[in-house]
Design a protein around this motif. Structure first.
Motif, PDB file in Angstrom:
ATOM      1  N   UNK A  92      -2.037  -2.579  11.045  1.00 32.47           N
ATOM      2  CA  UNK A  92      -1.067  -2.014  11.977  1.00 32.47           C
ATOM      3  C   UNK A  92      -1.086  -0.481  11.954  1.00 32.47           C
ATOM      4  N   UNK A  93      -1.321   0.100  10.797  1.00 36.70           N
ATOM      5  CA  UNK A  93      -1.308   1.554  10.700  1.00 36.70           C
ATOM      6  C   UNK A  93      -2.610   2.210  11.155  1.00 36.70           C
ATOM      7  N   UNK A  94      -3.686   1.447  11.146  1.00 34.45           N
ATOM      8  CA  UNK A  94      -5.008   2.028  11.392  1.00 34.45           C
ATOM      9  C   UNK A  94      -5.083   2.892  12.649  1.00 34.45           C
ATOM     10  N   UNK A  95      -4.606   2.450  13.808  1.00 38.21           N
ATOM     11  CA  UNK A  95      -4.700   3.320  14.988  1.00 38.21           C
ATOM     12  C   UNK A  95      -3.963   4.652  14.795  1.00 38.21           C
ATOM     13  N   UNK A  96      -2.855   4.609  14.089  1.00 35.18           N
ATOM     14  CA  UNK A  96      -2.078   5.828  13.849  1.00 35.18           C
ATOM     15  C   UNK A  96      -2.759   6.718  12.822  1.00 35.18           C
ATOM     16  N   UNK A  97      -3.393   6.104  11.841  1.00 37.53           N
ATOM     17  CA  UNK A  97      -4.146   6.869  10.852  1.00 37.53           C
ATOM     18  C   UNK A  97      -5.348   7.534  11.514  1.00 37.53           C
ATOM     19  N   UNK A  98      -5.991   6.815  12.419  1.00 40.06           N
ATOM     20  CA  UNK A  98      -7.156   7.347  13.117  1.00 40.06           C
ATOM     21  C   UNK A  98      -6.811   8.586  13.945  1.00 40.06           C
ATOM     22  N   UNK A  99      -5.583   8.648  14.443  1.00 36.40           N
ATOM     23  CA  UNK A  99      -5.161   9.811  15.240  1.00 36.40           C
ATOM     24  C   UNK A  99      -4.464  10.870  14.387  1.00 36.40           C
ATOM     25  N   UNK A 100      -4.501  10.673  13.060  1.00 39.10           N
ATOM     26  CA  UNK A 100      -3.902  11.629  12.118  1.00 39.10           C
ATOM     27  C   UNK A 100      -2.396  11.803  12.345  1.00 39.10           C
ATOM     28  N   UNK A 101      -1.721  10.712  12.633  1.00 34.73           N
ATOM     29  CA  UNK A 101      -0.269  10.740  12.781  1.00 34.73           C
ATOM     30  C   UNK A 101       0.348  11.027  11.407  1.00 34.73           C
ATOM     31  N   UNK A 102       1.112  12.095  11.300  1.00 36.12           N
ATOM     32  CA  UNK A 102       1.641  12.548  10.010  1.00 36.12           C
ATOM     33  C   UNK A 102       2.542  11.507   9.348  1.00 36.12           C
ATOM     34  N   UNK A 103       3.366  10.838  10.134  1.00 30.59           N
ATOM     35  CA  UNK A 103       4.262   9.824   9.566  1.00 30.59           C
ATOM     36  C   UNK A 103       3.470   8.632   9.035  1.00 30.59           C
ATOM     37  N   UNK A 104       2.459   8.230   9.759  1.00 27.39           N
ATOM     38  CA  UNK A 104       1.615   7.111   9.315  1.00 27.39           C
ATOM     39  C   UNK A 104       0.850   7.482   8.045  1.00 27.39           C
ATOM     40  N   UNK A 105       0.345   8.698   7.991  1.00 25.75           N
ATOM     41  CA  UNK A 105      -0.355   9.153   6.790  1.00 25.75           C
ATOM     42  C   UNK A 105       0.575   9.131   5.584  1.00 25.75           C
ATOM     43  N   UNK A 106       1.794   9.599   5.792  1.00 28.08           N
ATOM     44  CA  UNK A 106       2.776   9.582   4.706  1.00 28.08           C
ATOM     45  C   UNK A 106       3.063   8.153   4.261  1.00 28.08           C
ATOM     46  N   UNK A 107       3.320   7.280   5.207  1.00 24.40           N
ATOM     47  CA  UNK A 107       3.600   5.887   4.882  1.00 24.40           C
ATOM     48  C   UNK A 107       2.432   5.276   4.113  1.00 24.40           C
ATOM     49  N   UNK A 108       1.222   5.560   4.558  1.00 25.60           N
ATOM     50  CA  UNK A 108       0.037   4.993   3.888  1.00 25.60           C
ATOM     51  C   UNK A 108      -0.125   5.525   2.465  1.00 25.60           C
ATOM     52  N   UNK A 109       0.418   6.687   2.204  1.00 26.04           N
ATOM     53  CA  UNK A 109       0.320   7.255   0.850  1.00 26.04           C
ATOM     54  C   UNK A 109       1.216   6.530  -0.143  1.00 26.04           C
ATOM     55  N   UNK A 110       2.120   5.700   0.352  1.00 24.31           N
ATOM     56  CA  UNK A 110       3.140   5.116  -0.523  1.00 24.31           C
ATOM     57  C   UNK A 110       2.824   3.735  -1.077  1.00 24.31           C
ATOM     58  N   UNK A 111       1.765   3.106  -0.607  1.00 28.11           N
ATOM     59  CA  UNK A 111       1.481   1.762  -1.114  1.00 28.11           C
ATOM     60  C   UNK A 111      -0.006   1.546  -1.328  1.00 28.11           C
ATOM     61  N   UNK A 112      -0.305   0.670  -2.276  1.00 29.55           N
ATOM     62  CA  UNK A 112      -1.700   0.321  -2.550  1.00 29.55           C
ATOM     63  C   UNK A 112      -2.017  -1.021  -1.913  1.00 29.55           C
ATOM     64  N   UNK A 113      -3.289  -1.326  -1.900  1.00 32.17           N
ATOM     65  CA  UNK A 113      -3.733  -2.622  -1.418  1.00 32.17           C
ATOM     66  C   UNK A 113      -4.060  -3.475  -2.634  1.00 32.17           C
ATOM     67  N   UNK A 114      -3.236  -4.477  -2.928  1.00 32.14           N
ATOM     68  CA  UNK A 114      -3.461  -5.289  -4.125  1.00 32.14           C
ATOM     69  C   UNK A 114      -4.875  -5.868  -4.156  1.00 32.14           C
ATOM     70  N   UNK A 115      -5.446  -5.855  -5.318  1.00 32.96           N
ATOM     71  CA  UNK A 115      -6.790  -6.395  -5.563  1.00 32.96           C
ATOM     72  C   UNK A 115      -7.906  -5.654  -4.839  1.00 32.96           C
ATOM     73  N   UNK A 116      -7.600  -4.525  -4.201  1.00 32.30           N
ATOM     74  CA  UNK A 116      -8.636  -3.775  -3.487  1.00 32.30           C
ATOM     75  C   UNK A 116      -8.901  -2.403  -4.084  1.00 32.30           C
ATOM     76  N   UNK A 117      -7.978  -1.897  -4.913  1.00 30.53           N
ATOM     77  CA  UNK A 117      -8.189  -0.583  -5.499  1.00 30.53           C
ATOM     78  C   UNK A 117      -7.506  -0.495  -6.858  1.00 30.53           C
ATOM     79  N   UNK A 118      -8.125   0.260  -7.722  1.00 29.53           N
ATOM     80  CA  UNK A 118      -7.550   0.473  -9.050  1.00 29.53           C
ATOM     81  C   UNK A 118      -6.370   1.441  -8.920  1.00 29.53           C
ATOM     82  N   UNK A 119      -5.596   1.532  -9.971  1.00 28.17           N
ATOM     83  CA  UNK A 119      -4.463   2.462  -9.963  1.00 28.17           C
ATOM     84  C   UNK A 119      -4.963   3.895  -9.781  1.00 28.17           C
ATOM     85  N   UNK A 120      -6.040   4.232 -10.464  1.00 30.93           N
ATOM     86  CA  UNK A 120      -6.610   5.584 -10.354  1.00 30.93           C
ATOM     87  C   UNK A 120      -7.069   5.875  -8.923  1.00 30.93           C
ATOM     88  N   UNK A 121      -7.729   4.908  -8.317  1.00 30.09           N
ATOM     89  CA  UNK A 121      -8.202   5.100  -6.941  1.00 30.09           C
ATOM     90  C   UNK A 121      -7.018   5.202  -5.973  1.00 30.09           C
TER      91      UNK A 121
END
Length: 132
Positions: free
Chosen positions: A1-30
């Motif tokens: 759902x966020x991808x189109x907004x991330x692609x257009x560099x929407x600041x609110x979407x970028x902020x929202x995306x910074x707040x959660x990880x994708x379980x089983x897809x990335x380490x804590x460090x990543x």
């Protein structure tokens, strides 16, 4: 759902995306590295909640090295955009001339009062504790 907004560099979407990880897809460090990248980009675009969040990161040394001057810069910018929590943080610095700002007691207290009116709990508590 966020991808189109991330692609257009929407600041609110970028902020929202910074707040959660994708379980089983990335380490804590990543996740932390990606989170900081999204947070910084959102802040660069002038999104006040991201500026404030980045200020908090620098204030406590989370995701970045602790740097109170850098934190103060982000709080000041977010406060200038009307972000209530940042008004409190920036306002707390001004009465004492903290973090390189000239001492500005009246402006500091005005910002703290504005934050309290906007229901920033720490601002109300600060006023009760330190108000003359």
């Amino acid at each position: 759902m966020l991808k189109p907004h991330l692609d257009t560099q929407d600041a609110e979407a970028l902020f929202l995306r910074s707040t959660f990880s994708l379980p089983n897809e990335e380490s804590e460090r990543r996740f932390e590295k990606r989170s900081l990248q999204f947070l910084k980009r959102s802040a660069e675009l002038g999104y006040a909640p991201a500026l404030y969040a980045l200020g908090v990161c620098y204030a406590i040394g989370d995701l970045v090295l602790k740097d109170e001057r850098q934190a103060a810069k982000y709080f000041k910018t977010a406060a200038s955009l009307g972000y209530a929590k940042a008004k409190y943080e920036h306002g707390r610095n001004l009465p004492y001339g903290a973090q390189g700002d000239a001492q500005q007691v009246e402006i500091g207290w005005r910002l703290i009062r504005e934050a309290a009116v906007d229901d920033v709990q720490d601002a109300s508590e600060f006023m009760h504790k330190f108000a003359r």
